[in-house]
Scaffold this motif. Structure first.
Motif, PDB file in Angstrom:
ATOM      1  N   SER A 245       0.831  -1.215   0.000  1.00 54.55           N
ATOM      2  CA  SER A 245       0.000   0.000   0.000  1.00 54.55           C
ATOM      3  C   SER A 245       0.862   1.260   0.000  1.00 54.55           C
ATOM      4  O   SER A 245       0.545   2.237  -0.683  1.00 54.55           O
ATOM      5  N   ALA A 246       1.956   1.232   0.752  1.00 54.01           N
ATOM      6  CA  ALA A 246       2.857   2.391   0.782  1.00 54.01           C
ATOM      7  C   ALA A 246       3.483   2.615  -0.589  1.00 54.01           C
ATOM      8  O   ALA A 246       3.709   3.750  -1.006  1.00 54.01           O
ATOM      9  N   GLY A 247       3.742   1.540  -1.323  1.00 55.67           N
ATOM     10  CA  GLY A 247       4.326   1.655  -2.648  1.00 55.67           C
ATOM     11  C   GLY A 247       3.393   2.272  -3.668  1.00 55.67           C
ATOM     12  O   GLY A 247       3.823   2.740  -4.725  1.00 55.67           O
ATOM     13  N   ILE A 248       2.107   2.307  -3.360  1.00 58.37           N
ATOM     14  CA  ILE A 248       1.113   2.880  -4.275  1.00 58.37           C
ATOM     15  C   ILE A 248       1.056   4.403  -4.172  1.00 58.37           C
ATOM     16  O   ILE A 248       0.583   5.064  -5.078  1.00 58.37           O
ATOM     17  N   LEU A 249       1.569   4.953  -3.087  1.00 56.50           N
ATOM     18  CA  LEU A 249       1.500   6.409  -2.920  1.00 56.50           C
ATOM     19  C   LEU A 249       1.976   7.112  -4.195  1.00 56.50           C
ATOM     20  O   LEU A 249       3.025   6.780  -4.729  1.00 56.50           O
ATOM     21  N   PRO A 250       1.211   8.083  -4.664  1.00 56.65           N
ATOM     22  CA  PRO A 250       1.538   8.721  -5.936  1.00 56.65           C
ATOM     23  C   PRO A 250       2.652   9.768  -5.859  1.00 56.65           C
ATOM     24  O   PRO A 250       3.088  10.273  -6.886  1.00 56.65           O
ATOM     25  N   VAL A 251       3.100  10.098  -4.681  1.00 57.20           N
ATOM     26  CA  VAL A 251       4.104  11.154  -4.532  1.00 57.20           C
ATOM     27  C   VAL A 251       5.499  10.529  -4.476  1.00 57.20           C
ATOM     28  O   VAL A 251       5.799   9.761  -3.556  1.00 57.20           O
ATOM     29  N   PRO A 252       6.344  10.851  -5.471  1.00 57.91           N
ATOM     30  CA  PRO A 252       7.704  10.312  -5.480  1.00 57.91           C
ATOM     31  C   PRO A 252       8.447  10.665  -4.198  1.00 57.91           C
ATOM     32  O   PRO A 252       8.237  11.716  -3.616  1.00 57.91           O
ATOM     33  N   VAL A 253       9.302   9.801  -3.771  1.00 64.25           N
ATOM     34  CA  VAL A 253      10.130   9.889  -2.570  1.00 64.25           C
ATOM     35  C   VAL A 253       9.290   9.587  -1.318  1.00 64.25           C
ATOM     36  O   VAL A 253       9.731   8.836  -0.464  1.00 64.25           O
ATOM     37  N   TRP A 254       8.101  10.149  -1.226  1.00 61.74           N
ATOM     38  CA  TRP A 254       7.254   9.853  -0.078  1.00 61.74           C
ATOM     39  C   TRP A 254       6.905   8.376  -0.044  1.00 61.74           C
ATOM     40  O   TRP A 254       6.750   7.792   1.024  1.00 61.74           O
ATOM     41  N   ASP A 255       6.762   7.780  -1.221  1.00 63.86           N
ATOM     42  CA  ASP A 255       6.443   6.363  -1.289  1.00 63.86           C
ATOM     43  C   ASP A 255       7.557   5.535  -0.648  1.00 63.86           C
ATOM     44  O   ASP A 255       7.304   4.662   0.171  1.00 63.86           O
ATOM     45  N   VAL A 256       8.797   5.861  -0.982  1.00 68.85           N
ATOM     46  CA  VAL A 256       9.940   5.125  -0.440  1.00 68.85           C
ATOM     47  C   VAL A 256      10.056   5.358   1.068  1.00 68.85           C
ATOM     48  O   VAL A 256      10.327   4.419   1.836  1.00 68.85           O
ATOM     49  N   LEU A 257       9.830   6.583   1.510  1.00 69.11           N
ATOM     50  CA  LEU A 257       9.861   6.878   2.944  1.00 69.11           C
ATOM     51  C   LEU A 257       8.749   6.112   3.679  1.00 69.11           C
ATOM     52  O   LEU A 257       8.966   5.598   4.778  1.00 69.11           O
ATOM     53  N   ALA A 258       7.582   6.037   3.063  1.00 69.59           N
ATOM     54  CA  ALA A 258       6.464   5.312   3.677  1.00 69.59           C
ATOM     55  C   ALA A 258       6.768   3.821   3.783  1.00 69.59           C
ATOM     56  O   ALA A 258       6.456   3.183   4.793  1.00 69.59           O
ATOM     57  N   ILE A 259       7.391   3.265   2.755  1.00 71.04           N
ATOM     58  CA  ILE A 259       7.755   1.840   2.787  1.00 71.04           C
ATOM     59  C   ILE A 259       8.711   1.579   3.952  1.00 71.04           C
ATOM     60  O   ILE A 259       8.537   0.632   4.712  1.00 71.04           O
ATOM     61  N   GLY A 260       9.723   2.434   4.091  1.00 69.55           N
ATOM     62  CA  GLY A 260      10.666   2.280   5.203  1.00 69.55           C
ATOM     63  C   GLY A 260       9.978   2.403   6.546  1.00 69.55           C
ATOM     64  O   GLY A 260      10.274   1.648   7.485  1.00 69.55           O
ATOM     65  N   SER A 261       9.032   3.320   6.663  1.00 66.68           N
ATOM     66  CA  SER A 261       8.298   3.496   7.920  1.00 66.68           C
ATOM     67  C   SER A 261       7.460   2.270   8.248  1.00 66.68           C
ATOM     68  O   SER A 261       7.394   1.844   9.409  1.00 66.68           O
ATOM     69  N   VAL A 262       6.832   1.694   7.239  1.00 66.17           N
ATOM     70  CA  VAL A 262       6.048   0.463   7.446  1.00 66.17           C
ATOM     71  C   VAL A 262       6.964  -0.642   7.965  1.00 66.17           C
ATOM     72  O   VAL A 262       6.616  -1.373   8.899  1.00 66.17           O
TER      73      VAL A 262
END
Length: 178
Positions: free
Chosen positions: A39-56
């Motif tokens: 789900s974090a990888g689906i985020l449409p905002v570049p860089v935020w997606d990668v940060l969200a994946i790490g946070s998960v």
């Protein structure tokens, strides 16, 4: 579920581990967070997606450490996750970079939306599997060396992709993990 996945699940905990209950509980945590990682990888905002994946993945580690009743440090966990993700093979790192860059290009974001969630889920599986193995041996974040786990991490990411494929083939049933 394929026989290979079932066999992997049954043999993943070390035989000397007296408490398979903790390993099973930790694997259930990984299963839960694989979905959150995708789900974090689906985020449409570049860089935020990668940060969200790490946070998960950090949240997953916190829950796994609670299962093992081992001290947890968010700062050390973030460093550990970063080091593990940094050890991805060059091809996988190129894929992450390409998927993130594609989100900047109108229309190409659809392609990124297909590739990054799968890699995010597979890497979440791998982070969990590697850490469960380390904790099963009595380890902690203090003595975890990401360099020692580089090859196993990349193999686990590939295994995580297989788990996702078996889940899709089974019609969306919960994947076997770690």
């Amino acid at each position: 579920m394929s026989e290979q996945v079932e066999q992997e699940q049954q043999t993943s905990a070390p035989e000397h581990c007296a408490d398979h209950g903790r390993a099973d509980a930790a694997r259930q945590v990984v299963t839960k967070y694989m979905g959150w990682g995708a789900s974090a990888g689906i985020l449409p905002v570049p860089v935020w997606d990668v940060l969200a994946i790490g946070s998960v993945q950090v949240l997953m580690l916190k829950e796994i450490f609670a299962v093992y009743d081992v001290e947890f440090s968010e700062k050390k966990a973030r460093t550990t996750v970063s080091l593990l993700l940094g050890s991805l093979s060059p091809q996988m790192l190129a894929g992450v970079t390409a998927a993130t860059i594609m989100k900047f290009i109108p229309g190409a974001a659809t392609l990124a939306a297909l590739s990054l969630p799968a890699l995010a889920s597979a890497s979440t599986y791998a982070v969990g599997k590697i850490m469960i193995g380390h904790l099963e041996k009595g380890g902690s974040l203090e003595d975890f060396n990401a360099k020692e786990h580089k090859e196993a991490f990349n193999e686990s990411v590939a295994k995580g992709k297989e788990v996702l494929k078996s889940k899709k083939a089974a019609g969306g049933a919960e994947p076997a993990t770690a």
